[in-house]
Design a protein around this motif. Structure first.
Motif, PDB file in Angstrom:
ATOM      1  N   TRP A 247     -41.778  52.865 -70.258  1.00  0.00           N
ATOM      2  CA  TRP A 247     -42.952  52.072 -69.910  1.00  0.00           C
ATOM      3  C   TRP A 247     -43.538  51.431 -71.157  1.00  0.00           C
ATOM      4  N   GLY A 248     -43.965  50.163 -71.064  1.00  0.00           N
ATOM      5  CA  GLY A 248     -44.615  49.503 -72.177  1.00  0.00           C
ATOM      6  C   GLY A 248     -43.656  49.192 -73.301  1.00  0.00           C
ATOM      7  N   THR A 249     -44.191  49.148 -74.523  1.00  0.00           N
ATOM      8  CA  THR A 249     -43.356  48.869 -75.679  1.00  0.00           C
ATOM      9  C   THR A 249     -42.611  50.124 -76.103  1.00  0.00           C
ATOM     10  N   GLN A 250     -41.602  49.936 -76.954  1.00  0.00           N
ATOM     11  CA  GLN A 250     -40.881  51.095 -77.481  1.00  0.00           C
ATOM     12  C   GLN A 250     -41.821  51.996 -78.291  1.00  0.00           C
ATOM     13  N   PHE A 251     -42.731  51.379 -79.038  1.00  0.00           N
ATOM     14  CA  PHE A 251     -43.675  52.165 -79.835  1.00  0.00           C
ATOM     15  C   PHE A 251     -44.501  53.079 -78.948  1.00  0.00           C
ATOM     16  N   GLU A 252     -45.004  52.552 -77.831  1.00  0.00           N
ATOM     17  CA  GLU A 252     -45.814  53.365 -76.924  1.00  0.00           C
ATOM     18  C   GLU A 252     -45.008  54.515 -76.345  1.00  0.00           C
ATOM     19  N   GLY A 253     -43.760  54.223 -75.952  1.00  0.00           N
ATOM     20  CA  GLY A 253     -42.924  55.280 -75.397  1.00  0.00           C
ATOM     21  C   GLY A 253     -42.639  56.371 -76.411  1.00  0.00           C
ATOM     22  N   LEU A 254     -42.366  55.974 -77.644  1.00  0.00           N
ATOM     23  CA  LEU A 254     -42.109  56.954 -78.697  1.00  0.00           C
ATOM     24  C   LEU A 254     -43.362  57.765 -79.023  1.00  0.00           C
ATOM     25  N   CYS A 255     -44.523  57.110 -78.972  1.00  0.00           N
ATOM     26  CA  CYS A 255     -45.779  57.841 -79.211  1.00  0.00           C
ATOM     27  C   CYS A 255     -45.985  58.930 -78.164  1.00  0.00           C
ATOM     28  N   GLN A 256     -45.677  58.603 -76.916  1.00  0.00           N
ATOM     29  CA  GLN A 256     -45.859  59.580 -75.837  1.00  0.00           C
ATOM     30  C   GLN A 256     -44.952  60.784 -76.009  1.00  0.00           C
ATOM     31  N   SER A 257     -43.723  60.543 -76.464  1.00  0.00           N
ATOM     32  CA  SER A 257     -42.773  61.652 -76.599  1.00  0.00           C
ATOM     33  C   SER A 257     -42.858  62.353 -77.962  1.00  0.00           C
ATOM     34  N   ASN A 258     -43.680  61.812 -78.853  1.00  0.00           N
ATOM     35  CA  ASN A 258     -43.868  62.434 -80.172  1.00  0.00           C
ATOM     36  C   ASN A 258     -45.360  62.565 -80.479  1.00  0.00           C
ATOM     37  N   ILE A 259     -46.105  62.954 -79.474  1.00  0.00           N
ATOM     38  CA  ILE A 259     -47.560  62.969 -79.572  1.00  0.00           C
ATOM     39  C   ILE A 259     -48.067  63.925 -80.654  1.00  0.00           C
ATOM     40  N   ALA A 260     -47.273  64.923 -80.989  1.00  0.00           N
ATOM     41  CA  ALA A 260     -47.692  65.893 -82.006  1.00  0.00           C
ATOM     42  C   ALA A 260     -47.792  65.286 -83.401  1.00  0.00           C
ATOM     43  N   LEU A 261     -47.181  64.122 -83.608  1.00  0.00           N
ATOM     44  CA  LEU A 261     -47.262  63.481 -84.921  1.00  0.00           C
ATOM     45  C   LEU A 261     -48.700  63.165 -85.307  1.00  0.00           C
ATOM     46  N   ASP A 262     -49.497  62.703 -84.343  1.00  0.00           N
ATOM     47  CA  ASP A 262     -50.903  62.417 -84.629  1.00  0.00           C
ATOM     48  C   ASP A 262     -51.653  63.687 -85.016  1.00  0.00           C
ATOM     49  N   ALA A 263     -51.341  64.776 -84.323  1.00  0.00           N
ATOM     50  CA  ALA A 263     -52.001  66.049 -84.621  1.00  0.00           C
ATOM     51  C   ALA A 263     -51.637  66.556 -86.008  1.00  0.00           C
ATOM     52  N   ALA A 264     -50.454  66.187 -86.489  1.00  0.00           N
ATOM     53  CA  ALA A 264     -50.001  66.653 -87.803  1.00  0.00           C
ATOM     54  C   ALA A 264     -50.941  66.211 -88.911  1.00  0.00           C
ATOM     55  N   VAL A 265     -51.596  65.064 -88.726  1.00  0.00           N
ATOM     56  CA  VAL A 265     -52.515  64.559 -89.747  1.00  0.00           C
ATOM     57  C   VAL A 265     -53.651  65.549 -89.980  1.00  0.00           C
ATOM     58  N   ASP A 266     -54.125  66.178 -88.912  1.00  0.00           N
ATOM     59  CA  ASP A 266     -55.243  67.113 -89.027  1.00  0.00           C
ATOM     60  C   ASP A 266     -54.791  68.550 -89.289  1.00  0.00           C
ATOM     61  N   LEU A 267     -53.557  68.871 -88.928  1.00  0.00           N
ATOM     62  CA  LEU A 267     -53.107  70.266 -89.019  1.00  0.00           C
ATOM     63  C   LEU A 267     -52.552  70.646 -90.383  1.00  0.00           C
ATOM     64  N   TYR A 268     -51.954  69.684 -91.083  1.00  0.00           N
ATOM     65  CA  TYR A 268     -51.223  70.022 -92.305  1.00  0.00           C
ATOM     66  C   TYR A 268     -51.858  69.405 -93.542  1.00  0.00           C
ATOM     67  N   GLN A 269     -51.575  69.996 -94.692  1.00  0.00           N
ATOM     68  CA  GLN A 269     -52.044  69.468 -95.959  1.00  0.00           C
ATOM     69  C   GLN A 269     -51.432  68.089 -96.190  1.00  0.00           C
ATOM     70  N   PRO A 270     -52.247  67.101 -96.577  1.00  0.00           N
ATOM     71  CA  PRO A 270     -51.744  65.721 -96.659  1.00  0.00           C
ATOM     72  C   PRO A 270     -50.563  65.522 -97.602  1.00  0.00           C
ATOM     73  N   LEU A 271     -50.609  66.106 -98.800  1.00  0.00           N
ATOM     74  CA  LEU A 271     -49.585  65.791 -99.793  1.00  0.00           C
ATOM     75  C   LEU A 271     -48.177  66.200 -99.363  1.00  0.00           C
ATOM     76  N   PRO A 272     -47.932  67.489 -99.001  1.00  0.00           N
ATOM     77  CA  PRO A 272     -46.565  67.843 -98.584  1.00  0.00           C
ATOM     78  C   PRO A 272     -46.148  67.165 -97.288  1.00  0.00           C
ATOM     79  N   MET A 273     -47.092  67.022 -96.349  1.00  0.00           N
ATOM     80  CA  MET A 273     -46.762  66.375 -95.079  1.00  0.00           C
ATOM     81  C   MET A 273     -46.438  64.895 -95.304  1.00  0.00           C
ATOM     82  N   ARG A 274     -47.174  64.255 -96.187  1.00  0.00           N
ATOM     83  CA  ARG A 274     -46.920  62.852 -96.491  1.00  0.00           C
ATOM     84  C   ARG A 274     -45.520  62.670 -97.074  1.00  0.00           C
TER      85      ARG A 274
END
Length: 247
Positions: A2-29
């Motif tokens: 559904w929608g663009t490829q980006f939107e579909g990938l966001c839905q199936s990889n939703i945990a990526l957004d949470a990673a910004v708040d869950l992990y230390q920025p430097l190693p995660m980056r």
């Protein structure tokens, strides 16, 4: 998908957004930058770049800025969806570099190009800024952030392409500096020989009522068949203070 490829990938990889708040920025980056470099499809690189830029990744920012050079329709729409997603994530804390990139998109008058297999032929007639305004509705996404600097970007977009979505975005933003822009748009719309080429009278009437522009009264009276114009005349506009140069 559904929608663009980006939107579909966001839905199936939703945990990526949470990673910004869950992990230390430097190693995660570092991990995200490595994965972004290894990824093959550009849309996957884009997916990884979105959380990476929120961790102040210079390579991820460069990827978005470089992608903004394209005019290929399928690539443009993926980038625009990613930019809208970032605006939602940042909100009032939208950084200056992203505002500058959004302004570049929303003032880009280059014509879209396309592969005949990737989209309808009619889309080629549009420019990058028209697509970003009408299809991806980036002005509305920006207005919702209420971030400092949003007005100047919306003003630049509206001067290049005075659309209904531009009117709505300026109305939502609630910045009094938008009042003269909207009044000029209502005046132009009233005098237009081809009405369909300008923002809708109803949208403009709601906007000038929102900003209580007294100078709009004579213009609104030219549209007795517009319910919104009549409502604006009968409510706050008629009793509003006049615009001054300070507005």
């Amino acid at each position: 998908m559904w929608g663009t490829q980006f939107e579909g990938l966001c839905q199936s990889n939703i945990a990526l957004d949470a990673a910004v708040d869950l992990y230390q920025p430097l190693p995660m980056r570092s991990i995200l930058e490595k994965r972004m470099g290894e990824a093959s499809p550009m849309v996957v690189k884009l997916l990884i770049a979105v959380p990476a830029v929120r961790m102040s990744s210079a390579p991820a920012m460069s990827l978005l800025k470089n992608w903004a050079q394209t005019t290929e329709w399928s690539e443009v729409r993926e980038l625009h969806r990613a930019l809208g997603h970032l605006l939602y994530c940042y909100g009032q804390e939208t950084p200056p570099w992203l505002l500058a990139l959004i302004e570049k998109v929303l003032t880009d008058e280059r014509k879209l190009t396309f592969d005949h297999s990737s989209g309808p032929s009619g889309v080629a007639a549009r420019t990058v800024l028209e697509h970003g305004t009408e299809e991806e509705r980036l002005p509305l996404a920006l207005a919702r952030t209420r971030c400092p600097g949003a007005f100047s970007v919306l003003e630049a977009n509206f001067k290049k392409y005075p659309s209904d979505y531009g009117v709505l975005a300026l109305t939502w933003l609630g910045d009094p500096r938008a009042a003269p822009l909207l009044l000029d748009a209502l005046r132009t719309r009233t005098l237009a020989l081809q009405p369909s080429s300008w923002p809708d009278v109803d949208d403009l009437s709601r906007a000038v009522a929102r900003y209580r522009i007294q100078e709009s009264v004579p213009l609104l009276m030219e549209h007795p068949k517009s319910p919104e114009a009549v409502t604006a005349l009968g409510s706050s506009v008629i009793f509003a203070p006049r615009l001054t140069s300070k507005n």
